[in-house]
Enzyme design. Structure first.
Site, PDB file in Angstrom:
ATOM      1  N   ARG A 238    -100.662  -7.792   3.116  1.00 52.95           N
ATOM      2  CA  ARG A 238    -100.114  -6.744   2.256  1.00 52.95           C
ATOM      3  C   ARG A 238     -99.066  -7.336   1.318  1.00 52.95           C
ATOM      4  O   ARG A 238     -98.517  -8.402   1.566  1.00 52.95           O
ATOM      5  CB  ARG A 238     -99.481  -5.631   3.105  1.00 52.95           C
ATOM      6  CG  ARG A 238    -100.501  -4.876   3.909  1.00 52.95           C
ATOM      7  CD  ARG A 238    -101.315  -3.982   2.983  1.00 52.95           C
ATOM      8  NE  ARG A 238    -102.462  -3.428   3.663  1.00 52.95           N
ATOM      9  CZ  ARG A 238    -103.682  -3.404   3.146  1.00 52.95           C
ATOM     10  NH1 ARG A 238    -103.921  -3.910   1.972  1.00 52.95           N
ATOM     11  NH2 ARG A 238    -104.671  -2.865   3.806  1.00 52.95           N
ATOM     12  N   CYS A 239     -98.788  -6.607   0.265  1.00 49.62           N
ATOM     13  CA  CYS A 239     -97.800  -6.981  -0.734  1.00 49.62           C
ATOM     14  C   CYS A 239     -96.489  -7.360  -0.042  1.00 49.62           C
ATOM     15  O   CYS A 239     -96.063  -6.655   0.871  1.00 49.62           O
ATOM     16  CB  CYS A 239     -97.590  -5.800  -1.669  1.00 49.62           C
ATOM     17  SG  CYS A 239     -96.406  -6.075  -2.977  1.00 49.62           S
ATOM     18  N   PRO A 240     -95.898  -8.460  -0.425  1.00 48.41           N
ATOM     19  CA  PRO A 240     -96.184  -9.374  -1.536  1.00 48.41           C
ATOM     20  C   PRO A 240     -96.945 -10.630  -1.115  1.00 48.41           C
ATOM     21  O   PRO A 240     -97.023 -11.586  -1.866  1.00 48.41           O
ATOM     22  CB  PRO A 240     -94.791  -9.751  -2.020  1.00 48.41           C
ATOM     23  CG  PRO A 240     -94.008  -9.872  -0.731  1.00 48.41           C
ATOM     24  CD  PRO A 240     -94.567  -8.750   0.143  1.00 48.41           C
TER      25      PRO A 240
ATOM     26  N   ASP B  86    -105.451  -5.473  -0.742  1.00 48.69           N
ATOM     27  CA  ASP B  86    -104.225  -4.778  -1.127  1.00 48.69           C
ATOM     28  C   ASP B  86    -104.299  -4.358  -2.599  1.00 48.69           C
ATOM     29  O   ASP B  86    -104.434  -5.208  -3.478  1.00 48.69           O
ATOM     30  CB  ASP B  86    -103.027  -5.691  -0.900  1.00 48.69           C
ATOM     31  CG  ASP B  86    -101.702  -5.011  -1.165  1.00 48.69           C
ATOM     32  OD1 ASP B  86    -101.694  -3.791  -1.434  1.00 48.69           O
ATOM     33  OD2 ASP B  86    -100.669  -5.691  -1.101  1.00 48.69           O
TER      34      ASP B  86
END
Length: 85
Positions: A21-23, A48
């Site tokens: 997931r981000c980042p 994502d």
């Protein structure tokens, strides 16, 4: 190497960030873009949705070329980047 060459031969490096997931997809790209030669391409596989915005933004900030998004293995978005320096 032109963009069409990259499309025909595939990326020089594939980063499998499907479960990140981000980042994290951008962090992985930043860590590994130097693993390929200047002019080579990297594909970041990422589910994502933030990667669709984050990867082109990172390319603009870092001076690399965002080549767009393609469909990778199993329908996973593959965000393609060309190393420029």
């Amino acid at each position: 190497m032109s963009t069409s060459d990259a499309d025909e031969t595939g990326p020089d490096l594939v980063l499998d960030c499907r479960d990140l997931r981000c980042p994290m997809p951008v962090i992985e790209l930043a860590k590994h873009v130097g693993d390929v030669e200047v002019g080579a391409t990297v594909a970041v596989l990422a589910h994502d949705p933030a990667a669709r915005v984050d990867i082109p933004a990172w390319c603009r900030m870092r001076g690399h070329e965002a080549l767009g998004e393609a469909v990778g293995p199993d329908g996973v978005p593959a965000h393609r980047v060309r190393r420029l320096h």
